[in-house]
Structures are given as C-alpha cells and as structure tokens.
Write an enzyme that holds these catalytic residues in place. Sequence first.
Site, short mmCIF file in Angstrom:
data_model
loop_
_atom_site.label_atom_id
_atom_site.label_comp_id
_atom_site.label_asym_id
_atom_site.label_seq_id
_atom_site.Cartn_x
_atom_site.Cartn_y
_atom_site.Cartn_z
N ASN A 125 22.46 22.86 84.70
CA ASN A 125 22.93 21.60 84.11
C ASN A 125 22.23 21.44 82.77
O ASN A 125 21.04 21.12 82.73
CB ASN A 125 22.60 20.44 85.05
CG ASN A 125 22.90 19.09 84.43
OD1 ASN A 125 23.61 18.99 83.43
ND2 ASN A 125 22.35 18.03 85.03
N GLU A 146 21.31 10.69 86.91
CA GLU A 146 21.23 10.11 85.57
C GLU A 146 22.48 9.29 85.27
O GLU A 146 22.42 8.31 84.52
CB GLU A 146 21.00 11.22 84.53
CG GLU A 146 19.58 11.76 84.63
CD GLU A 146 19.39 13.18 84.14
OE1 GLU A 146 20.29 13.72 83.46
OE2 GLU A 146 18.32 13.75 84.43
N HIS A 182 25.62 12.62 89.40
CA HIS A 182 24.24 12.97 89.04
C HIS A 182 23.43 11.68 88.94
O HIS A 182 23.93 10.65 88.48
CB HIS A 182 24.22 13.73 87.70
CG HIS A 182 22.89 14.35 87.42
ND1 HIS A 182 21.82 13.62 86.94
CD2 HIS A 182 22.44 15.62 87.57
CE1 HIS A 182 20.78 14.43 86.81
NE2 HIS A 182 21.13 15.64 87.18
N GLY A 185 13.26 16.49 86.32
CA GLY A 185 12.67 16.50 84.99
C GLY A 185 11.21 16.06 84.95
O GLY A 185 10.66 15.79 83.88
N SER A 241 13.16 19.89 89.27
CA SER A 241 12.02 20.68 88.80
C SER A 241 11.93 22.07 89.45
O SER A 241 10.84 22.54 89.79
CB SER A 241 10.71 19.90 88.98
OG SER A 241 10.73 18.73 88.18
N LYS A 244 22.71 19.23 80.55
CA LYS A 244 22.59 17.82 80.14
C LYS A 244 23.02 17.66 78.69
O LYS A 244 23.91 18.36 78.23
CB LYS A 244 21.17 17.31 80.38
CG LYS A 244 20.64 17.63 81.78
CD LYS A 244 19.44 16.83 82.12
CE LYS A 244 18.85 17.36 83.41
NZ LYS A 244 17.92 16.44 84.04
N GLU A 289 19.04 16.09 95.22
CA GLU A 289 18.12 15.99 94.09
C GLU A 289 17.32 14.69 94.17
O GLU A 289 17.81 13.63 93.73
CB GLU A 289 18.90 15.98 92.77
CG GLU A 289 19.76 17.20 92.54
CD GLU A 289 19.99 17.41 91.06
OE1 GLU A 289 19.62 18.49 90.57
OE2 GLU A 289 20.50 16.51 90.38
#
Length: 251
Positions: free
Chosen positions: A10, A97, A95, A173, A212, A12, A167
């Site tokens: 991904n 985010e 996701h 991240g 991560s 991003k 996730e």
Amino acid sequence: MARIPLIAGNWKMHKTVGDAIALVQALKREPVPDGVEVAVCPPFTALSDVSRALEGSAIRLGAQDMHWESQGAFTGEISPIMLRDVRCRYVIVGHSERRQHFAETDEAVSRKVRAAFAHELLPIMCVGERLDERDAGRAEAVVTRQTEAATAGLEPQQVGRLVIAYEPVWAIGTGRSASAEEANRVIGVIRGLLSERFGGAAAETRILYGGSVTPDNAAEFFWQPEVDGALVGGASLDTTKFLTIVRAARP
Ligand code: PEP
C-alpha cells in the site's frame, strides 16, 4: 485447498508517476516466487502507467479505495468501472486511515465490498482496533463488528475470494507491530466468525496481517498458520525491503 499467500504493498499518498514506474521496474527485475501472489497499490494518478509497466509481469495491480457507485455526480471519487478500466485486480477498502481521517463507516465499507465483487474486483478489506479499544480489551469485539458489517449479504463463494487485512491501528506506521502470536489469534477469531456465518468458504478467505511489517519481522508472521500474507505500507516503498518480505512468504 491451501491458501496462496498475498503480499500487497500500500503506497498510500506517495510516489509521482515517474517514481511509481521506477519502483515497479525495479520490482519486476525479480520474478514473483512460486506459490506467492504480489500486488502493488499505487495512488490513483499512477494506476494507468503502472498498469502498463506491469504488462507481462505476475505482479498484480490494486487501488487504495473506490466509491461504490459505478458513475455519477461524485466529485473527486473513482468508480469500480474506472479501476477495471486500468486493469486493477484488487482494491483496498476500509483502511483505518480512511475510517479515521475520512469518516468511512462500516456501512460504506460494506457497500464498497459488494460493489467490488459486482465489478470483478477483489476487495482487501481492512479491520483493526485502535489503541484505546485494545487497552479496554475490546480488540476482538471491534474486528468482529467490522467483519460482520463488511460481509453482510455476501455469498459464501464471495467470502472465499475476499481478502481481509487485520491491521491494528496502533501498529500502522508506528514501528510497533503486533506480536505474531497475537496476529494469529485475532485472525483465528475472524476466520471462526466467517466459518459460523459462511461455512467452509472461510477456509479459503485469505486473511493478512498489516502494521509495521518489515524484512526483520515478516517471517515470524508468515510462520503462523492463520496468517496468509501481509499488507505492507512503509516497507513497500523500498524495493529491497519489499522484495525481502515477499521472499519470506514463500511457502
Ligand atoms: C498500511 O498502510 O496498511 C500499513 C500496514 O502500513 P505500515 O506497514 O507502514 O505500518
């Protein structure tokens, strides 16, 4: 039937078109290992050029999001038809985010999952708990709610083709991954839930870990029986790191 591990990158909001092409050209120099599937999910602006650059390669193309409608007055949105047009196979939906910064709801994620299947795209549907939810002992309840909502109304054969990425939000991240055992346990809970609702199809659903993942920790996740690959953010932007993770997934 053994589940084929999937390693999906991904990217991003990173990479101009030129940078994206350079990255896939570098990835293409190494053949995809037997028994592993690899996908890259560039930003929308690079999809078309990356698609052309991937011609003749086994690396699959994915998008990072989409609207559930096929077309219409939805300024700024991208439809499933547009993703098919540039030969995407996968699309990430839900996701964290997008849930966190763009207020994406369970209902929207469910619509996107159904729209993806209606247009022959394979959703990579993300679930995961925030740190406060984890600290409150609610991780399983959160992923259960998200998974139930996203799979409502699906046929068992669709569930068998669905990809889920577990996730934990606190691991994305941050450099602080879940332990491999913890990921395996939560993924087992997700598979158990799918099994109750959709029977044998749950044995075919690929459930990835994300958060991560690095060349140093990837193999530990892939050794776990329930973990069918990884959704990789930061490390997917670096050819050497991403290819090392891909090699670690070899069955
Ligand atoms: C992600 O974006 O889905 C992700 C897992 O990011 P990272 O690997 O950087 O934690």
